[in-house]
Design a protein around this motif. Sequence first.
Motif, PDB file in Angstrom:
ATOM      1  N   ILE A 215       0.667  -1.029   0.134  1.00 32.48           N
ATOM      2  CA  ILE A 215       0.056  -0.223  -0.241  1.00 32.48           C
ATOM      3  C   ILE A 215       0.871   1.234   0.014  1.00 32.48           C
ATOM      4  N   GLY A 216       1.906   1.203   0.982  1.00 34.43           N
ATOM      5  CA  GLY A 216       2.862   2.413   0.727  1.00 34.43           C
ATOM      6  C   GLY A 216       3.432   2.838  -0.311  1.00 34.43           C
ATOM      7  N   TYR A 217       3.876   1.657  -0.854  1.00 35.73           N
ATOM      8  CA  TYR A 217       4.871   1.625  -2.285  1.00 35.73           C
ATOM      9  C   TYR A 217       3.921   2.101  -3.494  1.00 35.73           C
ATOM     10  N   TRP A 218       2.717   1.997  -3.252  1.00 33.88           N
ATOM     11  CA  TRP A 218       1.683   2.214  -4.265  1.00 33.88           C
ATOM     12  C   TRP A 218       1.277   3.849  -4.242  1.00 33.88           C
ATOM     13  N   ILE A 219       1.074   4.044  -2.749  1.00 36.91           N
ATOM     14  CA  ILE A 219       0.714   5.531  -2.550  1.00 36.91           C
ATOM     15  C   ILE A 219       2.027   6.514  -2.985  1.00 36.91           C
ATOM     16  N   PHE A 220       3.229   6.228  -2.670  1.00 34.30           N
ATOM     17  CA  PHE A 220       4.409   6.969  -2.948  1.00 34.30           C
ATOM     18  C   PHE A 220       5.193   6.724  -4.399  1.00 34.30           C
ATOM     19  N   GLY A 221       4.340   5.840  -5.324  1.00 36.97           N
ATOM     20  CA  GLY A 221       4.584   5.828  -6.588  1.00 36.97           C
ATOM     21  C   GLY A 221       5.871   4.822  -7.033  1.00 36.97           C
ATOM     22  N   VAL A 222       6.091   3.791  -6.303  1.00 38.18           N
ATOM     23  CA  VAL A 222       7.083   2.882  -6.401  1.00 38.18           C
ATOM     24  C   VAL A 222       6.697   2.215  -7.829  1.00 38.18           C
ATOM     25  N   SER A 223       7.599   1.826  -8.696  1.00 35.76           N
ATOM     26  CA  SER A 223       7.295   0.892  -9.678  1.00 35.76           C
ATOM     27  C   SER A 223       7.596  -0.555  -9.172  1.00 35.76           C
ATOM     28  N   ASP A 224       6.442  -1.329 -10.072  1.00 39.33           N
ATOM     29  CA  ASP A 224       6.423  -2.611  -9.623  1.00 39.33           C
ATOM     30  C   ASP A 224       6.022  -2.919  -7.859  1.00 39.33           C
ATOM     31  N   PHE A 225       5.101  -1.950  -7.510  1.00 35.97           N
ATOM     32  CA  PHE A 225       4.932  -2.065  -6.342  1.00 35.97           C
ATOM     33  C   PHE A 225       4.500  -3.341  -5.736  1.00 35.97           C
ATOM     34  N   MET A 237      11.082 -11.880   7.645  1.00 37.70           N
ATOM     35  CA  MET A 237      11.241 -12.965   8.065  1.00 37.70           C
ATOM     36  C   MET A 237      12.631 -12.974   8.461  1.00 37.70           C
ATOM     37  N   ILE A 238      13.527 -12.277   7.979  1.00 38.09           N
ATOM     38  CA  ILE A 238      15.136 -12.164   8.135  1.00 38.09           C
ATOM     39  C   ILE A 238      15.238 -11.389   9.427  1.00 38.09           C
ATOM     40  N   PRO A 239      16.240 -12.091  10.350  1.00 37.14           N
ATOM     41  CA  PRO A 239      16.201 -11.310  11.733  1.00 37.14           C
ATOM     42  C   PRO A 239      17.035  -9.923  11.747  1.00 37.14           C
ATOM     43  N   VAL A 240      16.651  -8.952  12.457  1.00 38.29           N
ATOM     44  CA  VAL A 240      17.388  -7.804  12.821  1.00 38.29           C
ATOM     45  C   VAL A 240      17.133  -6.711  11.790  1.00 38.29           C
ATOM     46  N   VAL A 241      17.466  -7.061  10.472  1.00 39.81           N
ATOM     47  CA  VAL A 241      17.314  -6.011   9.623  1.00 39.81           C
ATOM     48  C   VAL A 241      16.030  -5.978   8.954  1.00 39.81           C
ATOM     49  N   GLY A 242      15.313  -7.221   8.508  1.00 42.43           N
ATOM     50  CA  GLY A 242      13.984  -7.410   8.233  1.00 42.43           C
ATOM     51  C   GLY A 242      13.702  -6.463   7.049  1.00 42.43           C
ATOM     52  N   THR A 243      12.507  -6.098   7.090  1.00 44.36           N
ATOM     53  CA  THR A 243      12.095  -5.026   5.832  1.00 44.36           C
ATOM     54  C   THR A 243      12.664  -4.037   5.424  1.00 44.36           C
ATOM     55  N   ALA A 244      13.992  -3.578   6.119  1.00 43.72           N
ATOM     56  CA  ALA A 244      14.517  -2.599   5.706  1.00 43.72           C
ATOM     57  C   ALA A 244      15.392  -2.800   4.668  1.00 43.72           C
ATOM     58  N   ILE A 245      15.858  -3.996   4.475  1.00 44.05           N
ATOM     59  CA  ILE A 245      16.401  -4.605   3.106  1.00 44.05           C
ATOM     60  C   ILE A 245      15.790  -4.100   1.900  1.00 44.05           C
ATOM     61  N   ILE A 246      14.453  -3.724   1.759  1.00 50.73           N
ATOM     62  CA  ILE A 246      13.794  -3.167   0.722  1.00 50.73           C
ATOM     63  C   ILE A 246      13.414  -1.929   0.668  1.00 50.73           C
ATOM     64  N   TRP A 247      13.002  -1.360   1.836  1.00 50.35           N
ATOM     65  CA  TRP A 247      12.373   0.054   1.843  1.00 50.35           C
ATOM     66  C   TRP A 247      13.587   1.003   1.843  1.00 50.35           C
ATOM     67  N   VAL A 248      14.740   0.628   2.400  1.00 48.72           N
ATOM     68  CA  VAL A 248      15.770   1.620   2.503  1.00 48.72           C
ATOM     69  C   VAL A 248      16.525   2.144   1.371  1.00 48.72           C
ATOM     70  N   PRO A 249      16.787   0.796   0.423  1.00 50.17           N
ATOM     71  CA  PRO A 249      17.212   1.237  -1.073  1.00 50.17           C
ATOM     72  C   PRO A 249      16.177   1.930  -1.938  1.00 50.17           C
ATOM     73  N   LEU A 250      14.820   1.647  -1.571  1.00 51.29           N
ATOM     74  CA  LEU A 250      13.670   2.341  -2.293  1.00 51.29           C
ATOM     75  C   LEU A 250      14.070   3.525  -1.982  1.00 51.29           C
ATOM     76  N   THR A 251      13.682   4.104  -0.627  1.00 57.75           N
ATOM     77  CA  THR A 251      14.008   5.366  -0.339  1.00 57.75           C
ATOM     78  C   THR A 251      15.303   6.223  -0.698  1.00 57.75           C
ATOM     79  N   ALA A 252      16.226   5.663  -0.678  1.00 53.55           N
ATOM     80  CA  ALA A 252      17.379   5.979  -1.088  1.00 53.55           C
ATOM     81  C   ALA A 252      17.360   6.240  -2.680  1.00 53.55           C
ATOM     82  N   TYR A 253      16.784   5.426  -3.387  1.00 56.57           N
ATOM     83  CA  TYR A 253      16.609   5.806  -4.767  1.00 56.57           C
ATOM     84  C   TYR A 253      15.783   6.863  -5.125  1.00 56.57           C
TER      85      TYR A 253
END
Length: 343
Positions: A215-225, A237-253
């Motif tokens: 939902i967030g990726y769709w709102i902010f216009g991420v391609s292939d959300f 499901m990955i310990p410690v880093v988790g979802t940041a593996i995806i949304w941090v690079p998308l934000t940086a982009y």
Amino acid sequence: MSATVFNNRLRQILLLLVIVLLAILLLKQLYIFLPGFLGAITLYILLRENYFHLTIIKKWNKGLTALLFILASLVLIAVPVYFAIQMVTHKVSTLLNNPTAIIENAKIVGHKIESLIGIPILTDENLMTFQKKATTIVPTILNSSANILSNFAIMFFLLYFLLSNGRDVEKFLDRFIPLKEENIDLLSNETKTMIKANAIGIPILAILQGIVATIGYWIFGVSDFMLWGFLTGVCSMIPVVGTAIIWVPLTAYFFAIDRTSSGIGLLIYSLVLITNIDYVARLTILKKLINVHPLITIFGVIVGIGLFGFWGVIFGPLLISYFIILIKIYINEFGVAKDAPIT
């Protein structure tokens, strides 16, 4: 010790040695199908109570009931996994068929980071190396797909056997586990609790975080959300880093291509919602289901993924719980009371 007793002990040790060696040999040859075996055990523990209720109390036919449960499991598990693999493979193939767009975007991000920190991150040599390695991604995914399908076949075949002969299997294990009755019950209860907590709780959390992220990726216009939302759910499901593996690079982009408002919005959305939906779910709908110490889950998943692959998110924490519970059982079976006199 008499010669007869010594010979019997020697025969016992030799027989146990042969059994252990055969077990190691079989495990080595069948290791590729280990996820299928673990998946069947997981589903059996989740389904056994309902299955026994229908076949013993309601007198349903055992074989047909087992097939019905397998069909339901197939719809709930195998079909979504199949479509997820198809989606990822299609998207990756599309991207790799047009590598120029990927390289250009990577250069934009690399130049932006270099201008901020003064250190070159992406050189032409690095990009060429990445491009060569990227061509192996699709064959790897296809090989993994074949492995996953074969493990699903093993899982459902073994599940049918376990459901149809579950009582006999459990009686067999009870006879050969060398523990007191209360310790066998303790081990059994711990197994059921951990498997239910992880097999149900972790996927629910992943689905929730994946939906919120999509939902967030769709709102902010991420391609292939849809794709990025799915990957966010998987990475949760990955310990410690988790979802940041995806949304941090998308934000940086977003920041790198000067879409600052979208970057700020996605950053705030990710920190507030994507990251914290996990804690909200644990404190509400999953509070009764997941009563496992976070450290057991974190270190268990780290250990389990290396040993069992995907099923490690379930059986990794179970291994650590077994380690702790076996120490308690050892103390219960062989320990000396604290107030006992030292001789």
